[in-house]
Design a protein around this motif. Structure first.
Motif, PDB file in Angstrom:
ATOM      1  N   ARG A 160       6.409   4.116  13.207  1.00 41.11           N
ATOM      2  CA  ARG A 160       5.179   3.220  13.248  1.00 41.11           C
ATOM      3  C   ARG A 160       5.390   1.993  12.521  1.00 41.11           C
ATOM      4  N   SER A 175       7.787  -0.379  14.166  1.00 45.31           N
ATOM      5  CA  SER A 175       7.066  -1.016  15.239  1.00 45.31           C
ATOM      6  C   SER A 175       6.388  -2.287  14.940  1.00 45.31           C
ATOM      7  N   SER A 188       3.992   0.818  26.198  1.00 49.54           N
ATOM      8  CA  SER A 188       3.408   2.067  25.989  1.00 49.54           C
ATOM      9  C   SER A 188       3.994   2.994  25.229  1.00 49.54           C
ATOM     10  N   GLY A 222       5.082   2.237  21.809  1.00 50.04           N
ATOM     11  CA  GLY A 222       4.037   2.120  20.796  1.00 50.04           C
ATOM     12  C   GLY A 222       3.801   0.937  20.510  1.00 50.04           C
ATOM     13  N   GLY A 275       3.835   6.886  20.123  1.00 49.44           N
ATOM     14  CA  GLY A 275       3.667   5.639  20.580  1.00 49.44           C
ATOM     15  C   GLY A 275       2.657   5.309  21.415  1.00 49.44           C
ATOM     16  N   ALA A 293      -1.044   5.824  19.660  1.00 46.81           N
ATOM     17  CA  ALA A 293      -1.243   4.957  18.829  1.00 46.81           C
ATOM     18  C   ALA A 293      -2.225   3.798  19.243  1.00 46.81           C
ATOM     19  N   ARG A 294      -2.124   3.670  20.631  1.00 49.36           N
ATOM     20  CA  ARG A 294      -3.073   2.512  21.354  1.00 49.36           C
ATOM     21  C   ARG A 294      -4.360   3.362  21.567  1.00 49.36           C
ATOM     22  N   SER A 335       1.243   8.485  30.880  1.00 52.81           N
ATOM     23  CA  SER A 335       0.569   8.492  29.477  1.00 52.81           C
ATOM     24  C   SER A 335       0.209  10.037  29.254  1.00 52.81           C
TER      25      SER A 335
END
Length: 450
Positions: free
Chosen positions: A32, A35, A64, A67, A193, A196-197, A402
């Motif tokens: 992370r 990223s 996506s 991440g 990843g 995380a959104r 996803s």
């Protein structure tokens, strides 16, 4: 709540499991952090165009899985996707090419050879994708203005090298999580990843509903309830199996008797996993891409609008077709029947050999059809949610690639944790029975997300 707290205490009391969890979390933290490390020669303030374009079509899926690293122009911009592409290619080759089939049947040594070739292929794929990403960044409407002029000459070379090194490092992280951590390293990296959104997407959806007044909060709560119901339905899809009774003939060796037990051959309702959705999305992306070179209003409107009724219809047909195709590639009823015959097993009421293969194949076709329809519905759910005024970011969590990956990986991870608990004679995570992941009901050996 008391049961949950007790489970956490039991998990933490197992030294091996605790070490695996801590190592996995540390490696994911490294992923992370990486990223958000921007490539050399790029001004992060000039990436607005990249963020906007990276949220559309296949690039949105790519971003996506990475991440958000793709839209951040990070050193991990390509993420784990080149390794996924190489793994899919090697999996298909191992199924279609007899020489690779023989290598795969060699056991551990064959698996190591396949893995080593997959790594080499990953490096080659990353070099090509890195070059394409450089060309994409240099486009004036994307991020051309964000590249420092003084570094423009060195930018292509350093970027390709860093992207390749970044992807290989992420691949190494995934292998370490698989070997030393909780397992399924590649899948966990993809899931993290995607997840995380989720907080930012939920906050954006909540803010958009608040602008509607008092009724906005109720609509938001209804959306959360529907999301939970969708997740529950996906759990059924991932865990759904059709069990075929199998008897094994008795064998007497010396004074001991072997066999004679009745077992079950589990057939997955969705044995193809997420692959049909990925293939369908790739095919649907091509007409929209071609329409950018030769503008056609009708084609551009259909294939660039995921909420268009014609897009969803064509997309559903492709998902169903690819589900049957990929299932036929990875599941061989003839091989299963031969394995049963070799181990003195037989299906009651069915002759061994070809009749058993036909019987298993017929049942597989019957359960694949409803599974394919369900998978197609999952694939178009984000478009349906978008038509119901759900924000673009939050709508992606209602289905598609996803959500299917998240549900499957979480189930596998929970199953692994529960296995450690049961081995130490602790209670499982659930009172109603053991958690079943994808690996508990697989018959083909393809246990990963892809």
């Amino acid at each position: 709540m008391k049961k949950f707290i007790q489970n956490l205490k039991n998990i933490w009391s197992i030294d091996e499991l605790r070490d695996k969890i801590i190592l996995t979390l540390l490696l994911l933290l490294v992923f992370r952090v990486g990223s958000y490390i921007v490539l050399p020669g790029i001004d992060p303030k000039g990436l607005a165009g990249l963020s906007q374009n990276a949220s559309k079509g296949m690039l949105g899926i790519f971003d996506s899985f990475a991440g958000g690293a793709f839209s951040n122009a990070s050193i991990f911009a390509l993420g784990i996707m080149p390794y996924i592409s190489a793994s899919i290619f090697m999996q298909l080759v191992s199924i279609l090419v007899p020489q690779f089939q023989k290598i795969q049947k060699e056991g551990e040594s064959g698996r190591k050879k396949i893995n080593q070739w997959t790594r080499y292929l990953t490096a080659i794929v990353t070099l090509f994708q890195g070059g394409a990403y450089v060309a994409y960044l240099k486009s004036p409407q994307i991020a051309g203005g964000a590249i420092y002029p003084s570094f423009a000459f060195f930018f292509p070379f350093t970027t390709v090298i860093l992207l390749t090194a970044g992807t290989l490092f992420v691949m190494w992280l995934g292998e370490k999580i698989t070997d030393k951590g909780l397992g399924n390293g590649t899948s966990i990296i993809i899931m993290v990843g995607i997840m995380a959104r989720f907080p930012a997407s939920m906050a954006q959806e909540f803010a958009s509903k608040q602008t509607r007044g008092g009724g906005g909060l109720l609509i938001f709560l209804i959306e959360i309830a529907l999301l939970i119901l969708t997740i529950m339905a996906l759990i059924v899809l991932v865990q759904g199996t059709r069990k075929i009774a199998v008897n094994y003939a008795k064998q007497i060796i010396g004074n001991r008797q072997f066999g004679g037990a009745r077992q079950f051959l589990p057939l997955k309702v969705n044995s193809s996993g997420v692959m049909p959705i990925i293939f369908a999305q790739a095919i649907m992306f091509i007409p929209g891409l071609l329409s950018n070179f030769q503008p056609t209003a009708g084609i551009a409107r259909i294939f660039n609008d995921h909420g268009n009724i014609w897009y969803m219809l064509i997309y559903s047909i492709l998902v169903i077709a690819f589900t049957f195709l990929y299932t036929a590639l990875i599941f061989n009823p003839k091989q299963v029947a031969d394995d049963l015959k070799r181990n003195n097993g037989f299906v009651p009421g069915v002759k061994p050999g070809q009749p058993t293969a036909d019987y298993i194949g017929t049942i597989m076709d019957r359960i694949t059809f409803p599974g394919a329809i369900f998978l197609a519905i999952v694939g178009i759910l984000p478009g349906i949610a978008r038509n119901l005024n759900v924000t673009a970011g939050f709508s992606t969590f209602y289905g598609g690639t996803s959500l299917l990956i998240e549900v499957a990986v979480i189930l596998d991870t929970l199953q692994m944790v529960e296995t450690h608990l049961l081995m130490r004679q602790y209670d499982g995570l659930m009172k109603t029975g053991r958690i079943q992941g994808r690996t508990t009901a697989t018959t083909t050996g393809a246990t990963g997300v892809f």
